[in-house]
Design a protein around this motif. Structure first.
Motif, short mmCIF file in Angstrom:
data_model
loop_
_atom_site.label_atom_id
_atom_site.label_comp_id
_atom_site.label_asym_id
_atom_site.label_seq_id
_atom_site.Cartn_x
_atom_site.Cartn_y
_atom_site.Cartn_z
N VAL A 295 25.00 -38.07 19.37
CA VAL A 295 25.56 -39.04 20.22
C VAL A 295 26.72 -39.01 19.89
N THR A 296 27.91 -39.55 20.80
CA THR A 296 29.51 -39.64 20.15
C THR A 296 29.31 -40.87 19.15
N THR B 224 21.59 -46.95 20.51
CA THR B 224 21.51 -47.57 19.44
C THR B 224 19.98 -47.45 19.33
N PRO B 225 19.19 -48.42 20.87
CA PRO B 225 17.73 -48.52 20.71
C PRO B 225 17.21 -47.65 21.04
N LEU B 226 17.89 -46.11 22.60
CA LEU B 226 17.49 -45.29 22.96
C LEU B 226 16.99 -44.28 21.70
N THR B 227 18.43 -44.08 20.44
CA THR B 227 18.38 -43.33 19.76
C THR B 227 16.18 -43.41 18.47
N ASP B 228 16.75 -44.85 18.25
CA ASP B 228 15.80 -45.84 17.64
C ASP B 228 14.02 -45.03 18.44
N ALA B 229 14.04 -45.08 19.60
CA ALA B 229 13.31 -44.82 20.33
C ALA B 229 12.66 -43.33 20.43
N ILE B 230 13.70 -42.58 20.26
CA ILE B 230 13.57 -41.00 20.35
C ILE B 230 12.80 -40.66 19.06
#
Length: 126
Positions: free
Chosen positions: A98-99, A107-113
């Motif tokens: 991500v940039t 951040t929520p998407l990154t944490d879920a991934i």
């Protein structure tokens, strides 16, 4: 398997058996052939730029190809697909980028991934 690999998965059989590639840039099957045989072979190839069509094409016997385990696990368990060499897997590192400008919002998407990756993916070399 019977048509193309009845005498085993060898450099000779891999050079002749049709394989699938996702696109022209897909080198996964070629990397696996090199890993398996130590040779750069150029078998006949069909492009199938759809993940599910790629699996369907292997199920129909059109060609062999490398599929994510999660997509073909049931087909393997039911004998609809057969691993060319179960002792020769091809691990592929996955990256999430991500940039900086969007990192906070994502951040929520990154944490879920990351959470789901740890739950469903195998660590490389593990």
């Amino acid at each position: 398997m019977q048509r193309h690999f009845s005498n085993g998965v060898t450099a000779e059989s891999l050079a002749k058996a049709p394989m699938l590639t996702f696109t022209l840039k897909d080198r996964l099957q070629s990397r696996w052939i090199m890993q398996k045989t130590g040779q750069a072979l150029h078998p006949p190839s069909h492009q199938m730029p759809s993940t599910h069509a790629f699996v369907d094409a292997t199920l129909m016997g059109l060609a062999w190809g490398m599929n994510p385990e999660s997509l073909v696990r049931e087909h393997l368990a039911q004998g609809q697909l057969i691993a060319l060499d179960a002792n020769e897997p091809m691990d592929v590192p996955l990256y999430w980028q991500v940039t900086r400008a969007m990192a906070g919002a994502l951040t929520p998407l990154t944490d879920a991934i990351v959470r789901n990756g740890k739950k469903h993916l195998h660590p490389i070399g593990g």
